[in-house]
Design a protein around this motif. Sequence first.
Motif, PDB file in Angstrom:
ATOM      1  N   VAL A 195     -42.732  18.325  -1.829  1.00 46.87           N
ATOM      2  CA  VAL A 195     -44.158  18.028  -1.982  1.00 46.87           C
ATOM      3  C   VAL A 195     -44.385  16.527  -1.865  1.00 46.87           C
ATOM      4  O   VAL A 195     -45.298  16.070  -1.160  1.00 46.87           O
ATOM      5  CB  VAL A 195     -44.697  18.579  -3.325  1.00 46.87           C
ATOM      6  CG1 VAL A 195     -46.107  18.084  -3.596  1.00 46.87           C
ATOM      7  CG2 VAL A 195     -44.640  20.099  -3.341  1.00 46.87           C
ATOM      8  N   TRP A 196     -43.543  15.724  -2.550  1.00 42.41           N
ATOM      9  CA  TRP A 196     -43.693  14.266  -2.514  1.00 42.41           C
ATOM     10  C   TRP A 196     -43.559  13.748  -1.083  1.00 42.41           C
ATOM     11  O   TRP A 196     -44.368  12.938  -0.631  1.00 42.41           O
ATOM     12  CB  TRP A 196     -42.672  13.584  -3.428  1.00 42.41           C
ATOM     13  CG  TRP A 196     -42.918  12.117  -3.561  1.00 42.41           C
ATOM     14  CD1 TRP A 196     -43.691  11.498  -4.485  1.00 42.41           C
ATOM     15  CD2 TRP A 196     -42.420  11.077  -2.699  1.00 42.41           C
ATOM     16  NE1 TRP A 196     -43.697  10.126  -4.266  1.00 42.41           N
ATOM     17  CE2 TRP A 196     -42.930   9.854  -3.175  1.00 42.41           C
ATOM     18  CE3 TRP A 196     -41.597  11.061  -1.583  1.00 42.41           C
ATOM     19  CZ2 TRP A 196     -42.639   8.639  -2.586  1.00 42.41           C
ATOM     20  CZ3 TRP A 196     -41.314   9.845  -0.979  1.00 42.41           C
ATOM     21  CH2 TRP A 196     -41.830   8.649  -1.484  1.00 42.41           C
ATOM     22  N   LEU A 243     -43.951  15.337   1.798  1.00 42.18           N
ATOM     23  CA  LEU A 243     -45.090  15.752   2.620  1.00 42.18           C
ATOM     24  C   LEU A 243     -46.314  14.889   2.337  1.00 42.18           C
ATOM     25  O   LEU A 243     -46.986  14.416   3.263  1.00 42.18           O
ATOM     26  CB  LEU A 243     -45.410  17.227   2.381  1.00 42.18           C
ATOM     27  CG  LEU A 243     -44.437  18.231   2.977  1.00 42.18           C
ATOM     28  CD1 LEU A 243     -44.776  19.644   2.506  1.00 42.18           C
ATOM     29  CD2 LEU A 243     -44.448  18.161   4.496  1.00 42.18           C
ATOM     30  N   TRP A 244     -46.617  14.698   1.069  1.00 43.30           N
ATOM     31  CA  TRP A 244     -47.759  13.888   0.683  1.00 43.30           C
ATOM     32  C   TRP A 244     -47.580  12.450   1.156  1.00 43.30           C
ATOM     33  O   TRP A 244     -48.494  11.843   1.714  1.00 43.30           O
ATOM     34  CB  TRP A 244     -47.933  13.958  -0.836  1.00 43.30           C
ATOM     35  CG  TRP A 244     -49.207  13.393  -1.378  1.00 43.30           C
ATOM     36  CD1 TRP A 244     -50.209  12.755  -0.710  1.00 43.30           C
ATOM     37  CD2 TRP A 244     -49.615  13.424  -2.744  1.00 43.30           C
ATOM     38  NE1 TRP A 244     -51.209  12.377  -1.565  1.00 43.30           N
ATOM     39  CE2 TRP A 244     -50.859  12.784  -2.830  1.00 43.30           C
ATOM     40  CE3 TRP A 244     -49.027  13.927  -3.901  1.00 43.30           C
ATOM     41  CZ2 TRP A 244     -51.533  12.625  -4.030  1.00 43.30           C
ATOM     42  CZ3 TRP A 244     -49.705  13.780  -5.097  1.00 43.30           C
ATOM     43  CH2 TRP A 244     -50.948  13.134  -5.159  1.00 43.30           C
ATOM     44  N   LEU A 258     -40.353  19.866  -5.729  1.00 42.52           N
ATOM     45  CA  LEU A 258     -41.319  18.774  -5.899  1.00 42.52           C
ATOM     46  C   LEU A 258     -41.005  17.582  -5.001  1.00 42.52           C
ATOM     47  O   LEU A 258     -41.914  16.845  -4.608  1.00 42.52           O
ATOM     48  CB  LEU A 258     -41.384  18.347  -7.365  1.00 42.52           C
ATOM     49  CG  LEU A 258     -42.051  19.354  -8.297  1.00 42.52           C
ATOM     50  CD1 LEU A 258     -42.005  18.862  -9.744  1.00 42.52           C
ATOM     51  CD2 LEU A 258     -43.481  19.625  -7.876  1.00 42.52           C
TER      52      LEU A 258
END
Length: 167
Positions: A141-142, A144-145, A138
């Motif tokens: 993901v954080w 990248l976002w 996660l």
Amino acid sequence: LGERDAVGAQPLGVHQHLHEHAPATSQVACAVGLIRSGLLLASVMVFNHGMTVVADLQATDPQQAAATFQALEPVADALGGTGGDVLVGVWLLLVSWVALGANQFPRALNWLGLTVGAAALLSAVPGLGALEVVTGLLTIVWFLWFGIVTAWPRPTTSSPLPEPPET
């Protein structure tokens, strides 16, 4: 690219976005992020150099090579955050809390950061080490976002359209 457009480098980029809204907290978050970055680099350097030593020892003394590796690996892992990444947890909590209050990034991104930060802290608790895998994924993901959000300038509704030139 302008200064605001090129702030994707963490933790300094995050500090650029948040220092207006919470100067002290963003400075603490920046310090924690820089410390974490330094420790991660130290982990890689310790492991790379240590593996050179282990490889050299393997040719002459395989038992000593194995013992050296057994001493090296926990040090490199600890520097890298294995066993619960407390610094990433603290950093994500600080950044996401300030950004949520300042309405700086998408709310879902900030809530994801708070969730991942709390999970990273909890992964350091004995018996909750399985959270480390979830936290790692996660966190990717954080990041990248966050990179996508900060790579492009935010549209502003307050800037009027330029007036056509008079002829």
